[in-house]
Scaffold this motif. Sequence first.
Motif, PDB file in Angstrom:
ATOM      1  N   ALA A  22       0.822  -1.207   0.000  1.00  0.00           N
ATOM      2  CA  ALA A  22       0.000   0.000   0.000  1.00  0.00           C
ATOM      3  C   ALA A  22       0.855   1.257   0.000  1.00  0.00           C
ATOM      4  O   ALA A  22       0.560   2.224  -0.713  1.00  0.00           O
ATOM      5  CB  ALA A  22      -0.932  -0.004   1.213  1.00  0.00           C
ATOM      6  N   VAL A  23       1.934   1.268   0.770  1.00  0.00           N
ATOM      7  CA  VAL A  23       2.803   2.448   0.815  1.00  0.00           C
ATOM      8  C   VAL A  23       3.562   2.604  -0.496  1.00  0.00           C
ATOM      9  O   VAL A  23       3.752   3.727  -0.984  1.00  0.00           O
ATOM     10  CB  VAL A  23       3.771   2.349   2.018  1.00  0.00           C
ATOM     11  N   SER A  24       3.981   1.523  -1.103  1.00  0.00           N
ATOM     12  CA  SER A  24       4.751   1.628  -2.344  1.00  0.00           C
ATOM     13  C   SER A  24       3.898   2.078  -3.523  1.00  0.00           C
ATOM     14  O   SER A  24       4.432   2.601  -4.499  1.00  0.00           O
ATOM     15  CB  SER A  24       5.430   0.301  -2.661  1.00  0.00           C
ATOM     16  N   ARG A  25       2.581   1.900  -3.463  1.00  0.00           N
ATOM     17  CA  ARG A  25       1.703   2.338  -4.555  1.00  0.00           C
ATOM     18  C   ARG A  25       1.397   3.827  -4.477  1.00  0.00           C
ATOM     19  O   ARG A  25       0.925   4.405  -5.454  1.00  0.00           O
ATOM     20  CB  ARG A  25       0.399   1.549  -4.535  1.00  0.00           C
ATOM     21  N   GLN A  26       1.682   4.465  -3.351  1.00  0.00           N
ATOM     22  CA  GLN A  26       1.404   5.890  -3.222  1.00  0.00           C
ATOM     23  C   GLN A  26       2.459   6.688  -3.974  1.00  0.00           C
ATOM     24  O   GLN A  26       3.634   6.336  -3.975  1.00  0.00           O
ATOM     25  CB  GLN A  26       1.402   6.311  -1.760  1.00  0.00           C
ATOM     26  N   SER A  27       2.029   7.776  -4.587  1.00  0.00           N
ATOM     27  CA  SER A  27       2.988   8.608  -5.309  1.00  0.00           C
ATOM     28  C   SER A  27       3.799   9.488  -4.356  1.00  0.00           C
ATOM     29  O   SER A  27       4.960   9.787  -4.603  1.00  0.00           O
ATOM     30  CB  SER A  27       2.270   9.474  -6.352  1.00  0.00           C
ATOM     31  N   THR A  28       3.176   9.938  -3.261  1.00  0.00           N
ATOM     32  CA  THR A  28       3.880  10.730  -2.263  1.00  0.00           C
ATOM     33  C   THR A  28       3.573  10.173  -0.884  1.00  0.00           C
ATOM     34  O   THR A  28       2.528   9.568  -0.647  1.00  0.00           O
ATOM     35  CB  THR A  28       3.435  12.205  -2.300  1.00  0.00           C
ATOM     36  N   LEU A  29       4.476  10.383   0.017  1.00  0.00           N
ATOM     37  CA  LEU A  29       4.274   9.940   1.391  1.00  0.00           C
ATOM     38  C   LEU A  29       3.542  11.020   2.179  1.00  0.00           C
ATOM     39  O   LEU A  29       3.689  12.207   1.888  1.00  0.00           O
ATOM     40  CB  LEU A  29       5.627   9.645   2.054  1.00  0.00           C
TER      41      LEU A  29
END
Length: 74
Positions: A53-60
Amino acid sequence: MTATTAARDHSAATQRVPVVRAFRFELVKVFSQWRIRLLLPACWVAPAVFVAAVSRQSTLPVDTLFGRWMHATG
């Protein structure tokens, strides 16, 4: 004197349980509980789901302490 002799005979007649047998008994007790059966796979799957889920986000997220830490550490 007979009490001491009887106590010695009784202790000599008892046998020690092998460690492997006791360990197997304890493992059967633990894994027979349904909560452990559900919790163990959840502990294996949950981190992978979180990383995906975190790796699919474009920004943190920068508005949380965790997001700032992830941005700083990579």
